[in-house]
Design an enzyme around this catalytic site. Structure first.
Site, PDB file in Angstrom:
ATOM      1  N   THR A 155       0.541  -6.779   1.562  1.00 25.18           N
ATOM      2  CA  THR A 155      -0.265  -7.508   2.546  1.00 25.18           C
ATOM      3  C   THR A 155      -1.750  -7.209   2.393  1.00 25.18           C
ATOM      4  OG1 THR A 155       1.559  -7.479   4.114  1.00 25.18           O
ATOM      5  CG2 THR A 155      -0.631  -7.885   5.020  1.00 25.18           C
ATOM      6  N   CYS A 156      -2.114  -5.939   2.306  1.00 19.61           N
ATOM      7  CA  CYS A 156      -3.537  -5.579   2.308  1.00 19.61           C
ATOM      8  C   CYS A 156      -4.283  -6.245   1.165  1.00 19.61           C
ATOM      9  CB  CYS A 156      -3.683  -4.058   2.234  1.00 19.61           C
ATOM     10  SG  CYS A 156      -5.386  -3.530   2.065  1.00 19.61           S
ATOM     11  N   LYS A 166      -9.568 -10.798   3.429  1.00 18.63           N
ATOM     12  CA  LYS A 166     -10.227 -10.992   4.742  1.00 18.63           C
ATOM     13  C   LYS A 166     -11.651 -10.431   4.716  1.00 18.63           C
ATOM     14  CE  LYS A 166     -10.544  -7.937   7.326  1.00 18.63           C
ATOM     15  NZ  LYS A 166      -9.529  -7.294   8.139  1.00 18.63           N
ATOM     16  N   CYS A 194      -6.300  -7.222   4.378  1.00 17.88           N
ATOM     17  CA  CYS A 194      -7.595  -6.530   4.455  1.00 17.88           C
ATOM     18  C   CYS A 194      -8.606  -6.988   3.394  1.00 17.88           C
ATOM     19  CB  CYS A 194      -7.430  -5.029   4.276  1.00 17.88           C
ATOM     20  SG  CYS A 194      -5.929  -4.333   4.941  1.00 17.88           S
ATOM     21  N   GLU A 209     -10.950 -11.497  14.096  1.00 21.46           N
ATOM     22  CA  GLU A 209     -11.589 -11.507  12.778  1.00 21.46           C
ATOM     23  C   GLU A 209     -11.676 -12.938  12.229  1.00 21.46           C
ATOM     24  OE1 GLU A 209      -9.375  -8.603  10.503  1.00 21.46           O
ATOM     25  OE2 GLU A 209     -10.560  -6.958  11.341  1.00 21.46           O
ATOM     26  N   ALA A 245     -11.195  -0.305  12.807  1.00 20.53           N
ATOM     27  CA  ALA A 245     -12.297  -1.253  13.015  1.00 20.53           C
ATOM     28  C   ALA A 245     -11.766  -2.660  13.108  1.00 20.53           C
ATOM     29  CB  ALA A 245     -13.282  -1.155  11.850  1.00 20.53           C
ATOM     30  N   GLU A 280     -28.717   6.579  13.824  1.00 17.39           N
ATOM     31  CA  GLU A 280     -29.429   7.684  14.480  1.00 17.39           C
ATOM     32  C   GLU A 280     -29.143   7.721  15.985  1.00 17.39           C
ATOM     33  OE1 GLU A 280     -33.800   7.506  14.843  1.00 17.39           O
ATOM     34  OE2 GLU A 280     -33.688   5.392  14.301  1.00 17.39           O
ATOM     35  N   SER A 328       0.825  -1.219   0.000  1.00 12.03           N
ATOM     36  CA  SER A 328       0.000   0.000   0.000  1.00 12.03           C
ATOM     37  C   SER A 328       0.854   1.262   0.000  1.00 12.03           C
ATOM     38  CB  SER A 328      -0.914   0.001   1.226  1.00 12.03           C
ATOM     39  OG  SER A 328      -1.739  -1.130   1.204  1.00 12.03           O
ATOM     40  N   GLY A 363      -6.010 -10.316  19.249  1.00 14.58           N
ATOM     41  CA  GLY A 363      -6.018  -8.984  18.642  1.00 14.58           C
ATOM     42  C   GLY A 363      -6.921  -8.955  17.423  1.00 14.58           C
ATOM     43  N   TYR A 364      -6.567  -8.077  16.485  1.00 14.61           N
ATOM     44  CA  TYR A 364      -7.374  -7.905  15.274  1.00 14.61           C
ATOM     45  C   TYR A 364      -7.559  -9.224  14.531  1.00 14.61           C
ATOM     46  CZ  TYR A 364      -6.713  -2.774  15.061  1.00 14.61           C
ATOM     47  OH  TYR A 364      -6.728  -1.434  15.283  1.00 14.61           O
ATOM     48  N   ILE A 365      -6.409  -9.825  14.162  1.00 17.84           N
ATOM     49  CA  ILE A 365      -6.471 -10.979  13.258  1.00 17.84           C
ATOM     50  C   ILE A 365      -7.167 -12.150  13.939  1.00 17.84           C
ATOM     51  CG2 ILE A 365      -5.054 -12.622  11.948  1.00 17.84           C
ATOM     52  CD1 ILE A 365      -3.074 -10.357  11.428  1.00 17.84           C
ATOM     53  N   GLY A 417       0.598 -10.879  16.508  1.00 18.11           N
ATOM     54  CA  GLY A 417       1.315  -9.676  16.131  1.00 18.11           C
ATOM     55  C   GLY A 417       2.132  -9.857  14.860  1.00 18.11           C
ATOM     56  N   HIS A 425     -34.292   8.297  10.612  1.00 19.39           N
ATOM     57  CA  HIS A 425     -35.047   7.206  11.203  1.00 19.39           C
ATOM     58  C   HIS A 425     -35.702   6.341  10.136  1.00 19.39           C
ATOM     59  CE1 HIS A 425     -37.284   5.243  14.391  1.00 19.39           C
ATOM     60  NE2 HIS A 425     -38.375   5.379  13.662  1.00 19.39           N
ATOM     61  N   ASP A 446       4.061  -0.393   7.482  1.00 20.44           N
ATOM     62  CA  ASP A 446       4.232  -1.280   8.640  1.00 20.44           C
ATOM     63  C   ASP A 446       5.681  -1.474   9.059  1.00 20.44           C
ATOM     64  OD1 ASP A 446       1.521  -1.550   8.576  1.00 20.44           O
ATOM     65  OD2 ASP A 446       1.481  -3.696   8.116  1.00 20.44           O
ATOM     66  N   GLY A 476      -3.635 -15.667  20.247  1.00 16.64           N
ATOM     67  CA  GLY A 476      -3.709 -14.205  20.172  1.00 16.64           C
ATOM     68  C   GLY A 476      -5.149 -13.769  20.321  1.00 16.64           C
TER      69      GLY A 476
HETATM   70  P1  NDP Z   1      -2.436  -7.500  17.497  1.00 17.10           P
HETATM   71  O1  NDP Z   1      -1.346  -6.660  18.004  1.00 17.10           O
HETATM   72  O2  NDP Z   1      -3.755  -6.891  17.196  1.00 17.10           O
HETATM   73  O3  NDP Z   1      -2.711  -8.688  18.510  1.00 17.10           O
HETATM   74  C1  NDP Z   1      -1.687  -9.552  18.906  1.00 17.10           C
HETATM   75  C2  NDP Z   1      -2.229 -10.506  19.921  1.00 17.10           C
HETATM   76  O4  NDP Z   1      -1.268 -11.512  20.161  1.00 17.10           O
HETATM   77  C3  NDP Z   1      -2.545  -9.868  21.249  1.00 17.10           C
HETATM   78  O5  NDP Z   1      -3.649 -10.501  21.797  1.00 17.10           O
HETATM   79  C4  NDP Z   1      -1.269 -10.142  22.066  1.00 17.10           C
HETATM   80  O6  NDP Z   1      -1.519 -10.259  23.437  1.00 17.10           O
HETATM   81  C5  NDP Z   1      -0.863 -11.494  21.525  1.00 17.10           C
HETATM   82  N1  NDP Z   1       0.577 -11.691  21.534  1.00 17.10           N
HETATM   83  C6  NDP Z   1       1.531 -10.835  21.132  1.00 17.10           C
HETATM   84  N2  NDP Z   1       2.748 -11.398  21.248  1.00 17.10           N
HETATM   85  C7  NDP Z   1       2.570 -12.638  21.723  1.00 17.10           C
HETATM   86  C8  NDP Z   1       3.438 -13.704  22.059  1.00 17.10           C
HETATM   87  N3  NDP Z   1       4.751 -13.592  21.919  1.00 17.10           N
HETATM   88  N4  NDP Z   1       2.897 -14.847  22.540  1.00 17.10           N
HETATM   89  C9  NDP Z   1       1.569 -14.961  22.681  1.00 17.10           C
HETATM   90  N5  NDP Z   1       0.692 -13.987  22.390  1.00 17.10           N
HETATM   91  C10 NDP Z   1       1.200 -12.830  21.916  1.00 17.10           C
HETATM   92  O7  NDP Z   1      -1.807  -8.246  16.217  1.00 17.10           O
HETATM   93  P2  NDP Z   1      -2.467  -9.045  15.012  1.00 17.10           P
HETATM   94  O8  NDP Z   1      -1.458 -10.077  14.667  1.00 17.10           O
HETATM   95  O9  NDP Z   1      -3.855  -9.451  15.313  1.00 17.10           O
HETATM   96  O10 NDP Z   1      -2.506  -7.942  13.865  1.00 17.10           O
HETATM   97  C11 NDP Z   1      -1.321  -7.253  13.490  1.00 17.10           C
HETATM   98  C12 NDP Z   1      -1.631  -5.830  13.100  1.00 17.10           C
HETATM   99  O11 NDP Z   1      -2.250  -5.810  11.832  1.00 17.10           O
HETATM  100  C13 NDP Z   1      -2.599  -5.121  14.026  1.00 17.10           C
HETATM  101  O12 NDP Z   1      -1.942  -4.473  15.077  1.00 17.10           O
HETATM  102  C14 NDP Z   1      -3.299  -4.147  13.118  1.00 17.10           C
HETATM  103  O13 NDP Z   1      -2.621  -2.928  13.163  1.00 17.10           O
HETATM  104  C15 NDP Z   1      -3.199  -4.770  11.749  1.00 17.10           C
HETATM  105  N6  NDP Z   1      -4.509  -5.327  11.361  1.00 17.10           N
HETATM  106  C16 NDP Z   1      -5.558  -4.466  11.186  1.00 17.10           C
HETATM  107  C17 NDP Z   1      -6.789  -4.955  10.835  1.00 17.10           C
HETATM  108  C18 NDP Z   1      -7.924  -3.996  10.689  1.00 17.10           C
HETATM  109  O14 NDP Z   1      -7.681  -2.795  10.543  1.00 17.10           O
HETATM  110  N7  NDP Z   1      -9.175  -4.453  10.721  1.00 17.10           N
HETATM  111  C19 NDP Z   1      -7.033  -6.376  10.605  1.00 17.10           C
HETATM  112  C20 NDP Z   1      -5.874  -7.189  10.837  1.00 17.10           C
HETATM  113  C21 NDP Z   1      -4.662  -6.681  11.195  1.00 17.10           C
HETATM  114  P3  NDP Z   1      -1.491  -8.993  24.402  1.00 17.10           P
HETATM  115  O15 NDP Z   1      -2.551  -8.059  23.988  1.00 17.10           O
HETATM  116  O16 NDP Z   1      -1.728  -9.579  25.730  1.00 17.10           O
HETATM  117  O17 NDP Z   1      -0.128  -8.401  24.230  1.00 17.10           O
END
Ligand code: NDP
Length: 451
Positions: free
Chosen positions: A44-45, A53, A50, A185, A345, A445, A17, A180-182, A266, A440, A307, A178
């Site tokens: 990647t996107c 996905k 993105c 989703e 999001a 709203e 990107s 987080g986002y991925i 991550g 409405h 990134d 994990g």
């Molecule tokens: P995130 O940072 O969102 O989440 C990582 C998750 O893995 C967290 O729950 C974290 O736990 C855990 N974690 C991190 N390191 C370790 C480890 N060494 N061992 C075990 N667990 C671990 O990363 P993602 O991989 O989900 O996504 C990467 C990035 O891509 C995001 O930060 C985002 O910016 C981007 N993305 C955006 C999307 C969107 O806009 N819709 C969709 C997908 C990706 P803890 O929180 O406890 O540290």
């Protein structure tokens, strides 16, 4: 702008990107530009993030929509078949189309695409995996990041989001590491396709950084749907059984046996082996290129966007960084990216979205804060007999009434939040939201009716 001292004015490494935008706009401003891409143009996107996905998210929504359709009078056959190979191949075909469109855009702007890996050999020089050596006045690093995989015995049996788009079948049982986002989703996607999904996280928090109440609501709804969670869980080992199943041993919990383990823990900047030390480029502890506000690295002729800099890992941010770089450097329009109030999001089921300060961030930063919220069951869910409730929150500065954050979970939250983010960015007040007549009946709203 031709400079015979170097082969190119600008050499971009990585056609994702950020790199694509920077290359295209720099060329449009008159620079002689080449971009090296070792895999596929789009990054990647477009290729494994993105876009595919989101298409899977659309596909996954049909599971609930078809169930709900009966309440709306539609006669849907039971069982209603889902073909993963059909969706997967259609999504991959769309990725191919976009890959072609991105390639075409670059070439039509006069950017030379080099299908090779490039490594830096000095402040103005690079070597390519096809054996060539080239020089450039300026180098832009836009190589992105790759999934981090924890160093656990048996990790080679797991997959990452890269492979998830290519699976032969939907796993019956899936463990996603994990939260987080991925993780959230893909948990939603594969759950809707029929997999039994377990999310395993090292802490108790999902989606760190989002508003607590919104995250809690996703957790509640996910559990109600049948997703399982293992919190405070650390990997011990992953063992491949004789029948091909994977048993995940973890500290603090009983082992679980699944068909697929996916790491979503991550992402790591792709700087390893890129030769950045030859130009004296400083990296942070995660390997991200350290840059200033103009995306310039510690080597004056080398810049980095997206990134690989680990600022905000979002496509629209990488695009803005690429655009700002190109306009500043070659367009005579010096500008910088404004990182304040970036909406984001999570395309979970249901999706959530947010912009600005969360309630806790606002309390810490501003002290006096007013919070307005609406906790409601969307009309469509009521008729469908679906218990899921939406939650919208508005966080305001207690002194000035200015809206400093909006956070929401519910159907179409990302679509609604994008418009609301304009108002937050513009610094509007709660009274200005209230002065707007409701549209409405809609879910949006609620934003002008918050109490
Ligand atoms: P995130 O940072 O969102 O989440 C990582 C998750 O893995 C967290 O729950 C974290 O736990 C855990 N974690 C991190 N390191 C370790 C480890 N060494 N061992 C075990 N667990 C671990 O990363 P993602 O991989 O989900 O996504 C990467 C990035 O891509 C995001 O930060 C985002 O910016 C981007 N993305 C955006 C999307 C969107 O806009 N819709 C969709 C997908 C990706 P803890 O929180 O406890 O540290």
């Amino acid at each position: 702008m031709t400079d015979t001292t170097y082969d190119y004015n600008l050499f971009v490494i990585g056609a994702g990107s950020g790199g694509t935008r920077a290359a295209r706009v720099s060329a449009a401003h008159g620079a002689k530009v080449a971009v090296a891409e070792e895999y596929r143009v789009g990054g990647t996107c477009v290729i494994r993030g993105c876009v595919p996905k989101k298409l899977l998210v659309y596909g996954a929504h049909f599971a609930e929509d078809l169930r709900d359709a009966k309440k709306f009078g539609w006669n849907v056959p039971e069982p209603c078949d889902f073909s993963w190979p059909t969706l997967r191949d259609n999504v991959l075909a769309e990725v191919d189309r976009l890959n072609g469109a991105y390639t075409q855009t670059l070439t039509s702007h006069g950017v030379e695409i080099i299908n090779a890996r490039a490594e830096v050999t000095g402040p103005h020089s690079l070597k390519l995996s096809d054996g060539r050596e080239v020089t450039a006045e300026t180098i832009l690093i836009a190589v992105g990041a790759h999934p981090a995989v924890p160093d656990v015995p048996g990790k080679e049996h797991g997959i990452t989001s890269n492979e998830a788009f290519h699976l032969d079948t939907v796993p019956k049982r899936m463990l996603i590491a994990g939260a987080g986002y991925i993780a959230n989703e893909f948990a939603g996607i594969f759950h809707q396709f029929g997999a039994h999904v377990i999310l395993m996280n090292r802490t108790q928090e999902i989606l760190r950084g989002y508003d607590l109440q919104i995250r809690d609501r996703l957790l509640q709804i996910s559990m109600m749907k049948g997703l399982e969670f293992r919190f405070d869980a650390q990997f011990e080992k992953i063992v491949k059984e004789a029948d091909g199943c994977l048993t995940v041993h973890m500290h603090g919990h009983e082992p679980v046996t699944v068909d697929c383990v996916m790491f979503a823990t991550g992402r790591v900047p792709n700087t390893h082996g890129l030769g950045l030390d030859t130009a004296g480029i400083e990296l942070d502890e995660k390997g991200a290129v350290q840059v200033d506000e103009d995306s310039r690295s510690s080597c004056p002729s080398i810049y980095a966007v997206g990134d690989v800099t680990n600022r905000v890992q979002l496509t629209p941010v990488a695009i803005r960084e690429g655009q700002a770089f190109a306009d500043s450097k070659y367009g005579g329009k010096p500008c910088r990216v404004d990182y304040d109030c970036i909406p984001s999001a999570v395309f979970s089921h249901p999706p959530l979205a947010g912009v600005g300060l969360t309630e806790s961030q606002a309390r810490e930063k501003l002290g006096s804060v007013k919070v307005y919220s609406s906790d409601f069951r969307p009309m469509k869910n009521v008729l469908a007999g679906r218990q899921e409730r939406a939650l919208y929150k508005m966080v305001c500065d207690g002194e000035t009434d200015r809206v400093v954050g909006i956070h929401m979970i519910g159907p179409d939250a990302p679509e609604i939040l994008q418009s609301a983010a304009i108002a937050v960015k513009a610094g509007l007040t709660k009274a200005q939201f209230d002065a707007t007549v409701a549209l409405h009946p809609s879910m949006a709203e609620e934003l002008v009716l918050l109490r």
